[in-house]
Design a protein around this motif. Structure first.
Motif, short mmCIF file in Angstrom:
data_model
loop_
_atom_site.label_atom_id
_atom_site.label_comp_id
_atom_site.label_asym_id
_atom_site.label_seq_id
_atom_site.Cartn_x
_atom_site.Cartn_y
_atom_site.Cartn_z
N PRO A 125 0.83 -1.21 0.00
CA PRO A 125 0.00 0.00 0.00
C PRO A 125 0.87 1.26 0.00
O PRO A 125 2.05 1.22 0.34
N PRO A 126 0.29 2.40 -0.37
CA PRO A 126 1.06 3.63 -0.34
C PRO A 126 1.54 3.97 1.07
O PRO A 126 1.05 3.42 2.06
N HIS A 127 2.47 4.89 1.15
CA HIS A 127 3.10 5.21 2.44
C HIS A 127 2.09 5.68 3.48
O HIS A 127 2.24 5.38 4.66
N ASP A 128 1.06 6.40 3.07
CA ASP A 128 0.09 6.87 4.04
C ASP A 128 -0.83 5.77 4.54
O ASP A 128 -1.52 5.93 5.54
N ALA A 129 -0.88 4.62 3.87
CA ALA A 129 -1.73 3.51 4.29
C ALA A 129 -0.93 2.27 4.66
O ALA A 129 -1.49 1.19 4.77
N ILE A 130 0.36 2.41 4.86
CA ILE A 130 1.20 1.24 5.15
C ILE A 130 0.85 0.62 6.51
O ILE A 130 1.04 -0.57 6.72
N VAL A 131 0.31 1.43 7.41
CA VAL A 131 -0.07 0.90 8.73
C VAL A 131 -1.17 -0.13 8.61
O VAL A 131 -1.26 -1.06 9.42
N THR A 132 -1.98 -0.04 7.56
CA THR A 132 -3.06 -1.02 7.39
C THR A 132 -2.53 -2.41 7.08
O THR A 132 -3.31 -3.36 7.09
N SER A 133 -1.24 -2.53 6.82
CA SER A 133 -0.67 -3.86 6.59
C SER A 133 -0.70 -4.73 7.84
O SER A 133 -0.65 -5.95 7.75
N PHE A 134 -0.80 -4.09 9.01
CA PHE A 134 -0.82 -4.85 10.25
C PHE A 134 -2.23 -5.14 10.75
O PHE A 134 -2.40 -5.88 11.71
N ILE A 135 -3.24 -4.57 10.14
CA ILE A 135 -4.62 -4.79 10.57
C ILE A 135 -5.04 -6.26 10.46
O ILE A 135 -5.77 -6.75 11.32
N PRO A 136 -4.60 -7.03 9.46
CA PRO A 136 -5.03 -8.44 9.40
C PRO A 136 -4.63 -9.28 10.61
O PRO A 136 -5.24 -10.32 10.86
N LEU A 137 -3.66 -8.85 11.36
CA LEU A 137 -3.29 -9.61 12.56
C LEU A 137 -4.41 -9.61 13.60
O LEU A 137 -4.62 -10.60 14.30
N GLY A 138 -5.12 -8.49 13.71
CA GLY A 138 -6.17 -8.37 14.73
C GLY A 138 -7.33 -9.32 14.53
O GLY A 138 -7.63 -10.14 15.41
N PRO A 139 -8.04 -9.26 13.40
CA PRO A 139 -9.17 -10.17 13.21
C PRO A 139 -8.77 -11.65 13.19
O PRO A 139 -9.51 -12.49 13.69
N ALA A 140 -7.62 -11.95 12.63
CA ALA A 140 -7.18 -13.35 12.61
C ALA A 140 -6.94 -13.87 14.02
O ALA A 140 -7.35 -14.97 14.38
N GLY A 141 -6.28 -13.07 14.84
CA GLY A 141 -6.06 -13.46 16.23
C GLY A 141 -7.35 -13.49 17.04
O GLY A 141 -7.54 -14.35 17.90
#
Length: 195
Positions: free
Chosen positions: A139-155
Motif C-alpha cells: 500500500p502507499p506510504h500513508d496507508a502502510i499501517v493497514t498492513s498490520f490490521i489483518p493480525l487483529g481479526p485473525a487473532g
C-alpha cells in the motif's frame, strides 16, 4: 457516507469498543458484580451484536453495490467491517461464563453464529488483501499501517474459538441434557481453529 466512503470502514469500531468494555466488566470486576450488573452487561452485549451485524452486513452491501472497487484499492482496513463479529463472539464467551445455564446456551449459540459468519468473511477479505499485495505492490506510504490490521481479526477469531470451546465444555458438562460428549468436542474444535 457518499462524500467519504472510507468513513464506512470505521463504523465497526463502535461494537468493538462495547466489546472491550464488556470484557473488562466481566474479567476484572466479576467478583464484585451482582446479578443486575451481569444482566446489564448481557443486554449491552445484545446491542453490540446488533450493531456488529448491521455494520458487517449492511456496510459490505453498500460497498459492493455503490462503490466502484478494484483489487488495487483493497486495504487491510476492509477487515474493520468484519472484525466486530469476532469481537462480539469472544465477548459473548466471556459473559456466558457468568450467566445462568439457559441464558448461557443462547449466548453460546449466538456467539458461534457470529463466529461462523465472521471467520469466512475475514478469510475472504484476507485472500483479496494477499492477492492485492502479491499482484501489485505494498500500500502507499500513508496507508502502510493497514498492513498490520489483518493480525487483529485473525487473532480474534482464534481467541473467540478457544473461549467459546472452553465455555461450551463447561456449560454442556453441567447441563441436564445428554450433551456430555459435545463439550469436549467443541473445546477440541476451538483449539484446532485457534491454531
Amino acid at each position: 457516507m457518499r462524500r467519504n466512503p472510507r468513513r464506512m470502514l470505521h463504523y465497526g469500531a463502535i461494537p468493538m469498543a462495547l466489546g472491550t468494555v464488556l470484557t473488562g466488566i466481566s474479567e476484572f470486576q466479576i467478583y464484585e458484580m451482582n446479578h443486575a450488573v451481569v444482566y446489564i452487561a448481557w443486554s449491552i452485549w445484545w446491542i453490540s451484536v446488533v450493531l456488529a451485524a448491521a455494520a458487517s452486513v449492511l456496510l459490505i452491501c453498500l460497498i459492493v453495490s455503490r462503490e466502484t472497487r478494484s483489487i488495487e484499492s483493497v486495504t487491510g482496513a476492509w477487515l474493520l467491517l468484519v472484525a466486530p463479529l469476532a469481537v462480539c463472539a469472544s465477548t459473548g464467551a466471556s459473559i456466558a461464563d457468568y450467566l445462568p445455564t439457559d441464558l448461557a446456551y443462547i449466548t453460546l449459540i449466538v456467539s458461534y453464529a457470529l463466529l461462523g459468519a465472521g471467520a469466512p468473511l475475514t478469510c475472504c477479505i484476507l485472500v483479496l488483501y494477499v492477492t492485492r499485495i502479491t499482484t501489485f505492490k505494498l500500500p502507499p506510504h500513508d496507508a502502510i499501517v493497514t498492513s498490520f490490521i489483518p493480525l487483529g481479526p485473525a487473532g480474534q477469531i482464534g481467541v473467540a474459538a478457544l473461549s467459546l470451546g472452553r465455555i461450551a465444555n463447561a456449560v454442556l458438562l453441567d447441563s441436564t441434557l445428554q450433551l456430555d460428549i459435545l463439550g469436549p468436542t467443541m473445546l477440541g474444535a476451538g483449539v484446532l481453529i485457534a491454531l
